[in-house]
Design an enzyme around this catalytic site. Structure first.
Site, PDB file in Angstrom:
ATOM      1  N   PHE A 152       0.852  -1.192   0.000  1.00 12.75           N
ATOM      2  CA  PHE A 152       0.000   0.000   0.000  1.00 12.75           C
ATOM      3  C   PHE A 152       0.890   1.245   0.000  1.00 12.75           C
ATOM      4  O   PHE A 152       0.736   2.151   0.826  1.00 12.75           O
ATOM      5  CB  PHE A 152      -0.918   0.002   1.225  1.00 12.75           C
ATOM      6  CG  PHE A 152      -1.832  -1.192   1.304  1.00 12.75           C
ATOM      7  CD1 PHE A 152      -2.988  -1.248   0.547  1.00 12.75           C
ATOM      8  CD2 PHE A 152      -1.522  -2.265   2.116  1.00 12.75           C
ATOM      9  CE1 PHE A 152      -3.833  -2.346   0.611  1.00 12.75           C
ATOM     10  CE2 PHE A 152      -2.345  -3.374   2.194  1.00 12.75           C
ATOM     11  CZ  PHE A 152      -3.515  -3.417   1.431  1.00 12.75           C
ATOM     12  N   CYS A 263      -1.105   2.195 -10.331  1.00 13.85           N
ATOM     13  CA  CYS A 263      -2.032   1.324  -9.601  1.00 13.85           C
ATOM     14  C   CYS A 263      -3.496   1.507  -9.987  1.00 13.85           C
ATOM     15  O   CYS A 263      -4.144   0.561 -10.446  1.00 13.85           O
ATOM     16  CB  CYS A 263      -1.873   1.551  -8.097  1.00 13.85           C
ATOM     17  SG  CYS A 263      -0.277   1.027  -7.451  1.00 13.85           S
TER      18      CYS A 263
END
Length: 434
Positions: A152, A263
């Site tokens: 993340f 992403c």
């Protein structure tokens, strides 16, 4: 612990360097001999604040190394991370898992003793099962566990995100693998970082769901920005007003030209394809993808409107090319849609970005400049696409003297309407209605 990282791209390099900084012995492997040679010379192939110093320190202290010959590193590792690319597959939008499968096949022939094989790459639900099947087929006798451990990391703040994360997600039901993962992330226990152990498929879906939600939040505020322009409201005040609600929060509520990067575009598309194949479509995310794609292309129209609808024969000075500040990443950057659209409307484009070197291979017929003032010199309009810090305090009087016309289109809302008008600029921004 002995850790091997397969892949020295953004995720692999940052993760490997941070694990080494935790005190683990890390070997990073890559098939690209040129990249490994550069890393061994101390040259960092990506721009990420603080990464060069982090790598240099851990190489010097003997905890981090790079190689193309990874057999021994895999054989001796207690944990092997797969951190290879999973780009969108041409034609259907599914994640391309060919690099992941190739890494699994390589690992299968080399592991010796119980080994935890960790998927750090962003992969669709069920990929861990595929990796396990590949290794089990090649090595029925092998002792291993396949674990999902999604990343993340925000580009531009990746080291901070790795060392002080909101959470660590680990997908495995294997007790031995859980113990290994706890030891790997033990330094984070000192910071009381929440570590969530889940099933492997749940962990894989958490990554996609998180990115899809954030992409949806950005798209939501962009649509509200359009409404603000139509009804005479201010999207920044709207965002603040709703963001103070703790159930909503203020992050990812900055209106702009649409999301890009490594992403969100590929992960939202992959989630849509996965959901469709599973017979459980995600309509909100399908709409998010469609709106974002059209929004980036529509930004050229906003520039044209600032010049009364006419771009033919005009010069546009573009400030910012990368998809966000503090990175050199050009993947799905809004500039890649906006600039060709400006050119198609007859404009000449000159541009500057502090780290957008890759843009020179991705954009045609653009005059790349050495600084922001050269980019706006002689321009009929200046367009701010990426909110680099150095664009937040430009010498506006100097800009006005250099430009053919004092017109600024600010797609990131980094300046104030009243200040720009006081300085004599015609100024357009996002979601600030009259």
């Amino acid at each position: 612990m002995r850790v091997t990282m397969i892949g020295t791209g953004y995720v692999g390099l940052v993760s490997g360097a941070c694990f080494a900084d935790f005190g683990h012995d890390v070997v990073c492997i890559d098939k690209d001999a040129g990249k490994i040679d550069r890393l061994n010379k101390g040259e960092i192939p990506i721009y990420e604040p603080g990464l060069e110093d982090l790598v240099e320190r851990n190489v010097r202290e003997g905890r981090l190394s790079f190689t193309v010959e990874g057999a021994e590193a895999i054989r001796s590792a207690e944990a092997v991370f797969i951190a290879v690319g999973t780009p969108s597959r041409r034609g259907d939008g599914h994640a391309d898992l060919s690099y992941v499968h190739a890494a699994a096949e390589e690992i299968a022939g080399l592991i010796d003793g119980f080994t935890v094989i960790v998927t750090k790459s962003t992969v669709p639900v069920g990929t861990g099962d595929e990796i396990e099947a590949i290794i089990r087929k090649a090595r029925p006798d092998a002792q291993f566990a396949v674990v999902s451990n999604p990343e993340f990391l925000r580009e531009g703040a990746a080291i901070e995100d790795f060392k002080r994360p909101d959470r660590v997600v680990v997908g495995t039901d294997d007790a031995r693998a859980q113990a290994v993962m706890r030891e790997l992330y033990r330094p984070l226990f000192l910071n009381e970082t929440p570590i969530l152990f889940t099933g492997r498929r749940t962990s894989e879906l958490i990554k996609y769901a998180a990115n899809a939600f954030l992409a949806m939040k950005i798209t939501f505020i962009n649509e509200i920005a359009d409404l603000c322009e139509a009804v005479g409201a201010d999207v920044q005040q709207v965002a603040k007003g709703i963001g103070l609600d703790k159930r909503i929060g203020g992050k990812f509520l900055n209106a702009g030209p649409g999301y890009g990067g490594s992403c969100f575009p590929k992960d939202t598309l992959a989630l849509v394809r996965t959901a469709s194949d599973a017979g459980s479509p995600v309509r909100l995310i399908e709409t998010t993808v469609a709106i974002n794609d059209s929004r980036k292309k529509a930004m050229a129209g906003k520039v044209a409107d600032a010049l009364d609808g006419e771009l033919k024969g005009k010069t546009v000075g573009v400030l910012g090319l990368t998809f966000k500040p503090n990175t050199d990443d050009m993947r799905d950057a809004p500039s890649l849609d906006i600039i060709p659209a400006l050119q198609a409307m007859g404009a000449t484009v000159q541009a500057f970005d502090p780290e957008g070197h890759e843009a020179r291979q991705m954009l045609r017929d653009v005059d790349f400049k050495a600084n922001p003032y050269e980019a706006v010199e002689g321009a009929d309009v200046a367009v701010i696409i990426t909110e680099w810090d150095q664009f937040r305090a430009l010498d506006l009087d100097r800009m006005k003297l250099l430009m053919k016309k004092p017109v600024v289109v600010d797609l990131r809302n980094i300046y104030r309407q009243d200040e720009m008008e006081r300085r004599g600029f015609r100024y357009a921004s996002i979601g600030r209605g009259a």
